[in-house]
Design a protein around this motif. Structure first.
Motif, PDB file in Angstrom:
ATOM      1  N   PHE A 220       0.881  -1.167   0.000  1.00  0.00           N
ATOM      2  CA  PHE A 220       0.000   0.000   0.000  1.00  0.00           C
ATOM      3  C   PHE A 220       0.922   1.221   0.000  1.00  0.00           C
ATOM      4  O   PHE A 220       1.709   1.411   0.929  1.00  0.00           O
ATOM      5  N   TYR A 221       0.830   2.019  -1.045  1.00  0.00           N
ATOM      6  CA  TYR A 221       1.704   3.186  -1.171  1.00  0.00           C
ATOM      7  C   TYR A 221       0.967   4.406  -0.623  1.00  0.00           C
ATOM      8  O   TYR A 221      -0.075   4.806  -1.159  1.00  0.00           O
ATOM      9  N   ALA A 222       1.514   5.002   0.422  1.00  0.00           N
ATOM     10  CA  ALA A 222       0.867   6.111   1.115  1.00  0.00           C
ATOM     11  C   ALA A 222       1.186   7.444   0.418  1.00  0.00           C
ATOM     12  O   ALA A 222       2.068   7.515  -0.450  1.00  0.00           O
ATOM     13  N   PRO A 223       0.490   8.532   0.801  1.00  0.00           N
ATOM     14  CA  PRO A 223       0.612   9.815   0.093  1.00  0.00           C
ATOM     15  C   PRO A 223       2.029  10.342  -0.122  1.00  0.00           C
ATOM     16  O   PRO A 223       2.316  10.825  -1.223  1.00  0.00           O
ATOM     17  N   PRO A 224       2.958  10.285   0.851  1.00  0.00           N
ATOM     18  CA  PRO A 224       4.287  10.865   0.580  1.00  0.00           C
ATOM     19  C   PRO A 224       5.013  10.163  -0.569  1.00  0.00           C
ATOM     20  O   PRO A 224       5.609  10.821  -1.424  1.00  0.00           O
ATOM     21  N   LEU A 225       4.960   8.840  -0.596  1.00  0.00           N
ATOM     22  CA  LEU A 225       5.650   8.136  -1.663  1.00  0.00           C
ATOM     23  C   LEU A 225       4.973   8.399  -3.007  1.00  0.00           C
ATOM     24  O   LEU A 225       5.629   8.571  -4.031  1.00  0.00           O
ATOM     25  N   VAL A 226       3.636   8.452  -3.008  1.00  0.00           N
ATOM     26  CA  VAL A 226       2.906   8.728  -4.251  1.00  0.00           C
ATOM     27  C   VAL A 226       3.236  10.131  -4.768  1.00  0.00           C
ATOM     28  O   VAL A 226       3.414  10.343  -5.972  1.00  0.00           O
ATOM     29  N   ALA A 227       3.359  11.087  -3.855  1.00  0.00           N
ATOM     30  CA  ALA A 227       3.700  12.456  -4.267  1.00  0.00           C
ATOM     31  C   ALA A 227       5.086  12.498  -4.902  1.00  0.00           C
ATOM     32  O   ALA A 227       5.304  13.196  -5.900  1.00  0.00           O
ATOM     33  N   LEU A 228       6.038  11.740  -4.353  1.00  0.00           N
ATOM     34  CA  LEU A 228       7.364  11.675  -4.939  1.00  0.00           C
ATOM     35  C   LEU A 228       7.308  11.002  -6.316  1.00  0.00           C
ATOM     36  O   LEU A 228       7.940  11.464  -7.274  1.00  0.00           O
ATOM     37  N   GLN A 229       6.539   9.931  -6.421  1.00  0.00           N
ATOM     38  CA  GLN A 229       6.422   9.243  -7.714  1.00  0.00           C
ATOM     39  C   GLN A 229       5.831  10.172  -8.772  1.00  0.00           C
ATOM     40  O   GLN A 229       6.301  10.206  -9.908  1.00  0.00           O
ATOM     41  N   ALA A 231       6.027  13.393  -8.868  1.00  0.00           N
ATOM     42  CA  ALA A 231       7.026  14.404  -9.213  1.00  0.00           C
ATOM     43  C   ALA A 231       8.024  13.865 -10.234  1.00  0.00           C
ATOM     44  O   ALA A 231       8.347  14.528 -11.229  1.00  0.00           O
ATOM     45  N   LEU A 232       8.510  12.651  -9.989  1.00  0.00           N
ATOM     46  CA  LEU A 232       9.458  12.038 -10.918  1.00  0.00           C
ATOM     47  C   LEU A 232       8.785  11.706 -12.249  1.00  0.00           C
ATOM     48  O   LEU A 232       9.388  11.851 -13.319  1.00  0.00           O
ATOM     49  N   GLU A 233       7.536  11.279 -12.189  1.00  0.00           N
ATOM     50  CA  GLU A 233       6.796  10.974 -13.419  1.00  0.00           C
ATOM     51  C   GLU A 233       6.636  12.224 -14.282  1.00  0.00           C
ATOM     52  O   GLU A 233       6.824  12.189 -15.509  1.00  0.00           O
ATOM     53  N   GLU A 234       6.311  13.339 -13.665  1.00  0.00           N
ATOM     54  CA  GLU A 234       6.160  14.602 -14.400  1.00  0.00           C
ATOM     55  C   GLU A 234       7.441  14.956 -15.151  1.00  0.00           C
ATOM     56  O   GLU A 234       7.406  15.434 -16.284  1.00  0.00           O
ATOM     57  N   ILE A 235       8.572  14.733 -14.495  1.00  0.00           N
ATOM     58  CA  ILE A 235       9.849  15.070 -15.115  1.00  0.00           C
ATOM     59  C   ILE A 235      10.065  14.246 -16.379  1.00  0.00           C
ATOM     60  O   ILE A 235      10.452  14.780 -17.426  1.00  0.00           O
ATOM     61  N   ARG A 501      12.045  18.821  -5.546  1.00  0.00           N
ATOM     62  CA  ARG A 501      11.430  19.541  -4.420  1.00  0.00           C
ATOM     63  C   ARG A 501      10.294  20.436  -4.900  1.00  0.00           C
ATOM     64  O   ARG A 501       9.241  20.521  -4.255  1.00  0.00           O
ATOM     65  N   ARG A 502      10.503  21.100  -6.021  1.00  0.00           N
ATOM     66  CA  ARG A 502       9.492  22.018  -6.542  1.00  0.00           C
ATOM     67  C   ARG A 502       8.205  21.294  -6.927  1.00  0.00           C
ATOM     68  O   ARG A 502       7.105  21.824  -6.758  1.00  0.00           O
ATOM     69  N   ARG A 503       8.351  20.080  -7.424  1.00  0.00           N
ATOM     70  CA  ARG A 503       7.185  19.328  -7.876  1.00  0.00           C
ATOM     71  C   ARG A 503       6.557  18.484  -6.771  1.00  0.00           C
ATOM     72  O   ARG A 503       5.420  18.002  -6.926  1.00  0.00           O
ATOM     73  N   PHE A 504       7.301  18.254  -5.690  1.00  0.00           N
ATOM     74  CA  PHE A 504       6.820  17.392  -4.609  1.00  0.00           C
ATOM     75  C   PHE A 504       5.746  18.122  -3.808  1.00  0.00           C
ATOM     76  O   PHE A 504       6.022  19.107  -3.117  1.00  0.00           O
TER      77      PHE A 504
END
Length: 516
Positions: A220-229, A231-235, A501-504
């Motif tokens: 189960f992936y919680a909000p902090p890890l999903v937010a990081l994913q 951000a990296l996906e957007e890049i 950091r900007r996208r997170f």
């Protein structure tokens, strides 16, 4: 490899009047037809009719060959020219070809354990060879390449018996195709600074970024890890996918088994997929299921099995499967190429068995899948662009990476069982990895593949001028990128590159008394 065949060619009527011409034809076949296309240094492996007899309308032949001109293929090759020779003068046609007995001797330096060999009447495993025996084969059995697939099945088992310290079957296949040694380093980053020590999976669980799910290889992936994913996906979407003009699609994730057969995945890695069965429309079975569940308070699995049809789907193990089915039996014009799609709509599923561990090797994971159809030149260029831009992104993110020639292109697995004269690229797979402390090879984050004509042939994709077209795909492993990023940069955003950091996005995580 040695082939010994005893067979019959049945004519439309008594052929005794044509005996002399048949004898001359057999000499012609031995000296010309069977040698056509065989290199001079390999002529000893070509087929030869070593004895024959004509009885009424039946020509009995005994043939031998090596691996270069297999006897069963040679027998089929004589049908048309023999009919053309005898048709005009004698009004004779070839009605049927039969193989009464066929022995194939396959050498091996390893003691191989064959649990089963389908379709074979008898087989024997000796110290230095495997002997296969077939009886009463029809012409259709020869034309649909069943014999060749049996041979591939056995040679694959022999390759699998080679000790792991040497090369395994996938590596052997790759070495046959690639022009560059698998494992060759194609590029690597400068040294980068690490901000984390320890196990990223354990730390993510401790911080409440993930929680183990009951299913094997699931989280189960919680909000902090999903937010990081995200951000990296957007890049990757902005800097790679949009830059290369890929168009987004939504690919199905429930893939019919016939599609997987066309991909040759079922022959290559049948044990690596999740199979799905639809329920039967049988209320009585499910009424009984519900009643037993209610009374016993445990799931009656045997009753559930009764209510299911045979497996008819798999959960997408490669994510690119729908692209080839989309193009199946379609005709394209070279001037409209390349066609470039991408999908990021859901999970990819693979059964890793006991290999599942942590966040880096799981049974369901998220990827961005880029797929394309183009000329061979376009396919090579697109694949290299996806790799080069991935290098640039990783450098911008201050990640420690390297890229090597892959040793296990996923689509080559099916080549163990069949070979249709497929065109292959010089390097089928380039794989980019992030270094992870404590792991010898790190974690693979980008798999960039060119398939040659593997899927073009399998899905009957045509170019209107009969020009060559290939396919390619690049998988960007979002789940693994997150793991590798955290293994190097840690969980404190202050240590992350500015672009991340900007996208997170700041997220709110609910507090539970018992978790994390």
């Amino acid at each position: 490899m040695k082939f010994t065949l005893k067979g019959e060619i049945l004519f439309s009527k008594d052929a005794e009047d044509a005996r002399k011409d048949i004898e001359e034809f057999i000499n012609h076949a031995n000296n010309e037809i069977f040698l056509k296309g065989v290199p001079e240094e390999q002529e000893q492996d070509a087929s030869q009719i070593v004895s024959w007899d004509l009885i009424g309308n039946t020509l009995k032949v005994e043939m031998v060959s090596g691996r270069r001109g297999r006897a069963h293929d040679a027998l089929l090759r004589v049908k048309k020219p023999l009919t053309q020779l005898l048709g005009k003068q004698y009004r004779l046609g070839v009605r049927k070809i039969i193989v009464n007995y066929y022995k194939i001797e396959i050498p091996t330096e390893e003691k191989v354990d064959l649990k089963d060999v389908p379709y074979v009447d008898n087989y024997e495993v000796k110290d230095d060879e495997v002997v296969l025996e077939f009886k009463d084969l029809e012409e259709g059995d020869l034309r649909n390449h069943t014999i060749d697939r049996v041979i591939k099945h056995v040679t694959s088992a022999i390759a699998s018996s080679i000790p792991e310290t040497e090369c395994g079957p996938s590596d052997i296949l790759t070495k046959q195709v690639t022009k560059v040694e698998p494992g060759t380093i194609l590029g690597k980053s400068c040294m980068q600074k690490y901000f984390f020590e320890g196990d990223p999976t354990e730390e993510a669980a401790r911080l409440g970024w993930v929680k183990k799910f009951p299913g094997k290889g699931q989280w189960f992936y919680a909000p902090p890890l999903v937010a990081l994913q995200h951000a990296l996906e957007e890049i990757f979407v902005e800097k790679l996918i949009e830059k290369l003009d890929f168009e987004e699609c939504l690919f199905p994730k429930l893939i019919p088994i016939p599609v997987m057969e066309k991909m040759k995945y079922l022959e290559g890695l049948p044990e690596g997929m999740y199979y799905c069965s639809a329920p039967r429309r049988d209320p009585l079975v499910f009424d009984k299921f519900r009643s037993e569940l209610e009374i016993k308070r445990e799931v009656p699995i045997d009753l559930l099995k009764e209510g299911l049809k045979d497996p008819s789907y798999v959960l997408a193990p490669a994510q690119c499967e729908p692209f080839y089915e989309f193009l199946s039996h379609q005709v394209v014009d070279e001037k409209d190429l390349p066609i470039k799609f991408f999908d990021r709509s859901g999970w990819t599923y693979r059964w890793e068995g006991g290999g599942a561990k942590g966040l880096d090797r799981v049974h369901e994971f998220q990827r961005i899948e880029l797929v394309w159809l183009g000329t061979p030149e376009q396919c090579n260029e697109i694949r290299d662009q996806t790799v080069e831009i991935s290098h640039q992104i990783a450098d911008d993110l201050e990640l420690d990476w390297y890229t090597e020639v892959g040793d296990d292109p996923f689509y080559l697995e099916g080549r163990k069982v069949e070979n249709r004269g497929i065109e292959f690229p010089d390097i089928p797979k380039k794989e980019m990895r992030l270094n992870v402390p404590g792991q010898e090879k790190g974690v693979a984050i980008v798999s960039a593949n060119i398939h040659g004509t593997h899927f073009v042939e399998g899905f009957s994709i045509k170019e209107t001028h009969n020009h060559g077209v290939w396919t390619g795909c690049t998988g960007i492993g979002l789940t693994r990128i997150v793991f590798g990023f955290l293994a190097q940069k840690g969980f404190d955003p202050e240590n992350w590159p500015e672009d991340v950091r900007r996208r997170f996005k700041k997220v709110k995580v609910p507090k539970l008394l018992t978790w994390p």
